[in-house]
Scaffold this motif. Structure first.
Motif, PDB file in Angstrom:
ATOM      1  N   ASN A 121       0.837  -1.195   0.000  1.00  0.00           N
ATOM      2  CA  ASN A 121       0.000   0.000   0.000  1.00  0.00           C
ATOM      3  C   ASN A 121       0.877   1.253   0.000  1.00  0.00           C
ATOM      4  O   ASN A 121       1.931   1.275   0.638  1.00  0.00           O
ATOM      5  N   VAL A 122       0.449   2.264  -0.714  1.00  0.00           N
ATOM      6  CA  VAL A 122       1.220   3.512  -0.787  1.00  0.00           C
ATOM      7  C   VAL A 122       1.143   4.220   0.559  1.00  0.00           C
ATOM      8  O   VAL A 122       0.050   4.522   1.054  1.00  0.00           O
ATOM      9  N   VAL A 123       2.300   4.446   1.168  1.00  0.00           N
ATOM     10  CA  VAL A 123       2.319   5.014   2.517  1.00  0.00           C
ATOM     11  C   VAL A 123       1.820   6.458   2.496  1.00  0.00           C
ATOM     12  O   VAL A 123       1.985   7.187   1.515  1.00  0.00           O
ATOM     13  N   ILE A 124       1.206   6.833   3.590  1.00  0.00           N
ATOM     14  CA  ILE A 124       0.640   8.175   3.730  1.00  0.00           C
ATOM     15  C   ILE A 124       1.757   9.171   4.019  1.00  0.00           C
ATOM     16  O   ILE A 124       2.742   8.849   4.698  1.00  0.00           O
ATOM     17  N   ASP A 125       1.600  10.378   3.516  1.00  0.00           N
ATOM     18  CA  ASP A 125       2.589  11.427   3.774  1.00  0.00           C
ATOM     19  C   ASP A 125       2.811  11.587   5.278  1.00  0.00           C
ATOM     20  O   ASP A 125       1.850  11.661   6.051  1.00  0.00           O
ATOM     21  N   GLY A 126       4.072  11.647   5.657  1.00  0.00           N
ATOM     22  CA  GLY A 126       4.401  11.804   7.069  1.00  0.00           C
ATOM     23  C   GLY A 126       4.854  10.528   7.741  1.00  0.00           C
ATOM     24  O   GLY A 126       5.439  10.561   8.827  1.00  0.00           O
ATOM     25  N   VAL A 127       4.599   9.374   7.108  1.00  0.00           N
ATOM     26  CA  VAL A 127       5.083   8.110   7.665  1.00  0.00           C
ATOM     27  C   VAL A 127       6.609   8.105   7.590  1.00  0.00           C
ATOM     28  O   VAL A 127       7.178   8.372   6.527  1.00  0.00           O
ATOM     29  N   PRO A 128       7.291   7.815   8.695  1.00  0.00           N
ATOM     30  CA  PRO A 128       8.757   7.832   8.641  1.00  0.00           C
ATOM     31  C   PRO A 128       9.298   6.735   7.733  1.00  0.00           C
ATOM     32  O   PRO A 128       8.794   5.610   7.755  1.00  0.00           O
ATOM     33  N   PRO A 129      10.325   7.031   6.926  1.00  0.00           N
ATOM     34  CA  PRO A 129      10.942   5.988   6.103  1.00  0.00           C
ATOM     35  C   PRO A 129      11.838   5.110   6.966  1.00  0.00           C
ATOM     36  O   PRO A 129      12.155   5.450   8.108  1.00  0.00           O
ATOM     37  N   GLY A 130      12.246   3.977   6.405  1.00  0.00           N
ATOM     38  CA  GLY A 130      13.198   3.132   7.116  1.00  0.00           C
ATOM     39  C   GLY A 130      12.581   1.854   7.646  1.00  0.00           C
ATOM     40  O   GLY A 130      11.475   1.469   7.264  1.00  0.00           O
ATOM     41  N   GLY A 131      13.334   1.198   8.552  1.00  0.00           N
ATOM     42  CA  GLY A 131      12.934  -0.111   9.046  1.00  0.00           C
ATOM     43  C   GLY A 131      12.434  -0.103  10.472  1.00  0.00           C
ATOM     44  O   GLY A 131      11.995   0.923  11.001  1.00  0.00           O
ATOM     45  N   GLU A 132      12.555  -1.255  11.120  1.00  0.00           N
ATOM     46  CA  GLU A 132      11.964  -1.486  12.436  1.00  0.00           C
ATOM     47  C   GLU A 132      12.384  -0.458  13.478  1.00  0.00           C
ATOM     48  O   GLU A 132      11.602  -0.083  14.356  1.00  0.00           O
ATOM     49  N   ASP A 133      13.612   0.000  13.409  1.00  0.00           N
ATOM     50  CA  ASP A 133      14.123   0.914  14.438  1.00  0.00           C
ATOM     51  C   ASP A 133      13.968   2.389  14.080  1.00  0.00           C
ATOM     52  O   ASP A 133      14.442   3.265  14.808  1.00  0.00           O
ATOM     53  N   ASP A 134      13.284   2.679  12.972  1.00  0.00           N
ATOM     54  CA  ASP A 134      13.194   4.064  12.504  1.00  0.00           C
ATOM     55  C   ASP A 134      11.837   4.709  12.798  1.00  0.00           C
ATOM     56  O   ASP A 134      11.451   5.691  12.163  1.00  0.00           O
ATOM     57  N   PHE A 135      11.105   4.153  13.753  1.00  0.00           N
ATOM     58  CA  PHE A 135       9.813   4.716  14.148  1.00  0.00           C
ATOM     59  C   PHE A 135       9.998   6.103  14.769  1.00  0.00           C
ATOM     60  O   PHE A 135      11.102   6.491  15.171  1.00  0.00           O
ATOM     61  N   VAL A 136       8.893   6.829  14.863  1.00  0.00           N
ATOM     62  CA  VAL A 136       8.871   8.142  15.521  1.00  0.00           C
ATOM     63  C   VAL A 136       7.900   8.063  16.699  1.00  0.00           C
ATOM     64  O   VAL A 136       6.769   7.581  16.536  1.00  0.00           O
ATOM     65  N   VAL A 137       8.338   8.506  17.870  1.00  0.00           N
ATOM     66  CA  VAL A 137       7.473   8.500  19.048  1.00  0.00           C
ATOM     67  C   VAL A 137       6.526   9.692  18.977  1.00  0.00           C
ATOM     68  O   VAL A 137       6.964  10.846  18.896  1.00  0.00           O
ATOM     69  N   ARG A 138       5.236   9.405  18.987  1.00  0.00           N
ATOM     70  CA  ARG A 138       4.228  10.473  18.954  1.00  0.00           C
ATOM     71  C   ARG A 138       3.977  11.047  20.347  1.00  0.00           C
ATOM     72  O   ARG A 138       3.822  12.250  20.514  1.00  0.00           O
ATOM     73  N   THR A 139       3.869  10.162  21.318  1.00  0.00           N
ATOM     74  CA  THR A 139       3.593  10.618  22.681  1.00  0.00           C
ATOM     75  C   THR A 139       4.000   9.537  23.671  1.00  0.00           C
ATOM     76  O   THR A 139       4.033   8.346  23.317  1.00  0.00           O
ATOM     77  N   THR A 140       4.324   9.950  24.876  1.00  0.00           N
ATOM     78  CA  THR A 140       4.631   9.016  25.962  1.00  0.00           C
ATOM     79  C   THR A 140       3.721   9.357  27.138  1.00  0.00           C
ATOM     80  O   THR A 140       3.596  10.531  27.512  1.00  0.00           O
ATOM     81  N   VAL A 141       3.100   8.339  27.699  1.00  0.00           N
ATOM     82  CA  VAL A 141       2.125   8.536  28.771  1.00  0.00           C
ATOM     83  C   VAL A 141       2.562   7.765  30.011  1.00  0.00           C
ATOM     84  O   VAL A 141       2.781   6.557  29.944  1.00  0.00           O
ATOM     85  N   GLY A 142       2.689   8.462  31.135  1.00  0.00           N
ATOM     86  CA  GLY A 142       3.040   7.811  32.391  1.00  0.00           C
ATOM     87  C   GLY A 142       4.532   7.621  32.556  1.00  0.00           C
ATOM     88  O   GLY A 142       5.299   7.643  31.591  1.00  0.00           O
TER      89      GLY A 142
END
Length: 440
Positions: A121-142
Motif C-alpha cells: 500500500n502507498v504510505v501516507i505522507d508523514g510516515v517515517p521511512p526506514g525499518g523497524e528501528d526508525d519509528f517516531v514517538v508520537r507521545t509518551t504517557v506515564g
C-alpha cells in the motif's frame, strides 16, 4: 492491492513509497509497461472483433444472395456461393485472430495482476521511512515505576504468573509444544476481564460486537494481504482453510462482494476470537512467557469508511486504544511505525507499547492500521458514489482493543514486594478481585 489508476496518475508517489519501504521502485515501471501492453492488446481485440462482426454480417448477406440466385437458376449462383464461402473463411480467420489476441490480452492482464500485488500500500505522507528501528514517538504517557526506590527487584510476568497460579507454560508445552500455555485460575479471569472490558467499551462507542470464525477460505486470507510474502499463517491443506491470526481477516471478508451504505458514517465491528500465529522467524526471540505465542485471544476493532474519512477514523481508533490503556494504568508510548516495518496492506500504523519493567523497554500491546482501499479492492467491497450512479472502493481500518499480551504489562507494572498484583481499578468489576494473591 493498489489502484492501477494511482500508479498511472502518480507514479512518482508510488516509487517514493517503495523507496520508503525499502523495496524496489523499478516495479512501478514494470507495472506501467504491463498496463500499456494490456491496453494495447485490448484495443487490438476490439478492432479485430469489429472486423469480425462486419465480416460475419457480409457472410450472411452473401449466402442469402447465393441461395436466392441458385433457387432462381441464376447463372451467377455458383460464383456468388464461392464468394460467400471465401467470406466465411475470412470471418473464421478473423475469429481465430480475435481468440489469439484475447489470449494475449489475458496474459498481459495476468502479468499486470501479479505485478500490482507485489507493491505494498502507498504510505501516507508523514510516515517515517526506514525499518523497524526508525519509528517516531508520537507521545509518551506515564512514568515507569522506580522499583529500586521501592526497595525490591521486580519479577517478570512468568515468575509472577507461576506464583499466582495464573500461567502454566510447562503443561502448555507438554500438551501442545513450545510457545503454548495454560492460563489458570486468576490468569484466566484476568484475560477474560481484559476482553470483556474491551468489548464493553467497544459497544459503548457504537461498535457491533462479533464472535468471528477463525478458519477462513483462501480468497479471504489472500484478500486481506496475509498471504503476500507472509509465512506466519497456519494452513490446513486437507480442507484448504487458513487459521486466522486476527479477527481482522474474517471481518474484512464479512462484506466482500457487497455494496455498503456509509451515508450514516463508518460501519464498525468489534471481533472477539482466538488467534493463531506460526511466529515463523522468531526462533530464540521471547521464548520465556506469553509475549510471543502461537495462540491467544483478542478483541479487534474493524471499520469500513469512506476513503476521505480514513485518516480521521484512524485517529479515532487510536484514541479508543489509548482509552483502554488508561484503564489498565500502565506507562506506554505511541509510535508512528516506519514504512519498512508496515505490513503490505497498511498505509500507516500506530503502535501502543507498554513499559515492561524486567525488560527495561517498551513492548507492543496494541496497533492500529489504516489500510485505505488496499484490502477492500481485493475483496470487492464498495459503496455508492455520491451521484448514486456508480460505485467506489471503501477504506478499511483495524485496531486491537485488548489481547492476552496485556497480562504481561499488568502483572509486571502492578506487582507488589510479596508477589501479589494489584488489579487496576477499572478491571476490578470484571476480575472480581482487588488483588491477585500468590498461592500458599
Amino acid at each position: 492491492m493498489i489502484d492501477i489508476k494511482l500508479v498511472r496518475e502518480t507514479p512518482d508517489a508510488v516509487r517514493a513509497s517503495q523507496v520508503a519501504r525499502g523495496e524496489d521502485p523499478a516495479v512501478v515501471d514494470a507495472i506501467l509497461a504491463a498496463d500499456d501492453r494490456r491496453r494495447a492488446s485490448l484495443r487490438d481485440v476490439e478492432s479485430r472483433r469489429a472486423e469480425q462482426n462486419v465480416a460475419s454480417k457480409d457472410v450472411g448477406a452473401l449466402m442469402g444472395r447465393a441461395q436466392k440466385a441458385k433457387k432462381a437458376g441464376d447463372a451467377d449462383a455458383d460464383r456468388l456461393m464461392e464468394t460467400a464461402q471465401e467470406a466465411r473463411g475470412h470471418a473464421a480467420r478473423l475469429g481465430d485472430e480475435v481468440k489469439a489476441l484475447q489470449e494475449a490480452a489475458d496474459a498481459a492482464q495476468g502479468e499486470l495482476d501479479k505485478l500490482v500485488r507485489v507493491v505494498g500500500n502507498v504510505v501516507i505522507d508523514g510516515v517515517p521511512p526506514g525499518g523497524e528501528d526508525d519509528f517516531v514517538v508520537r507521545t509518551t504517557v506515564g512514568e515507569p515505576r522506580d522499583f529500586a526506590a521501592e526497595g525490591f527487584e521486580p519479577l517478570d510476568h512468568l515468575a509472577l504468573g507461576e506464583k499466582l497460579g495464573a500461567i502454566d507454560m510447562e503443561r502448555g508445552a507438554k500438551v501442545s509444544g513450545a510457545r503454548f500455555y495454560f492460563l489458570t485460575g486468576v490468569g484466566a479471569r484476568l484475560e477474560l476481564a481484559i476482553l470483556n472490558m474491551a468489548l464493553a467499551q467497544a459497544i459503548e462507542a457504537g461498535f457491533t460486537p462479533m464472535v468471528t470464525p477463525t478458519l477462513v477460505l483462501p480468497k479471504v486470507m489472500d484478500g486481506t494481504g496475509y498471504l503476500d510474502a507472509h509465512d506466519d499463517v497456519y494452513h490446513l491443506p486437507s480442507d484448504d482453510l487458513y487459521l486466522t491470526g486476527t479477527s481482522e481477516v474474517a471481518l474484512a471478508g464479512y462484506h466482500a462482494d457487497e455494496i455498503l451504505d456509509l451515508s450514516a458514517g463508518p460501519k464498525r465491528y468489534a471481533g472477539w476470537s482466538a488467534c493463531y500465529r506460526r511466529e515463523a522467524g522468531s526462533h530464540g526471540k521471547d521464548t520465556r512467557g506469553i509475549i510471543r505465542v502461537h495462540q491467544f485471544q483478542k478483541v479487534e476493532m474493524f471499520s469500513y469508511c469512506r476513503p476521505e474519512d480514513a485518516e480521521a477514523e484512524h485517529e479515532r481508533l487510536l484514541a479508543w486504544e489509548q482509552e483502554m490503556l488508561a484503564k489498565i494504568e500502565v506507562p506506554y508510548r505511541v509510535i508512528d511505525t516506519a514504512a519498512g516495518d508496515l505490513g503490505r496492506s497498511a498505509a500507516r500504523k500506530f503502535d501502543c507499547e507498554a513499559w515492561v519493567p524486567t525488560q527495561g523497554r517498551y513492548r507492543e500491546l496494541t496497533s492500529t492500521s489504516n489500510c485505505t482501499t488496499y484490502q477492500a479492492r481485493r475483496l470487492n467491497t464498495r459503496e455508492r458514489s455520491g451521484d448514486g450512479k456508480g460505485t467506489r472502493t471503501v477504506a478499511t481500518l483495524n485496531g486491537t482493543l485488548g489481547t492476552t499480551r496485556w497480562i504481561v504489562a499488568i502483572l509486571e507494572n502492578h506487582q507488589q514486594p510479596d508477589g501479589s498484583v494489584v488489579v487496576p481499578q477499572a478491571l476490578r468489576p470484571y476480575v472480581g478481585l482487588d488483588v491477585l494473591e500468590p498461592l500458599a
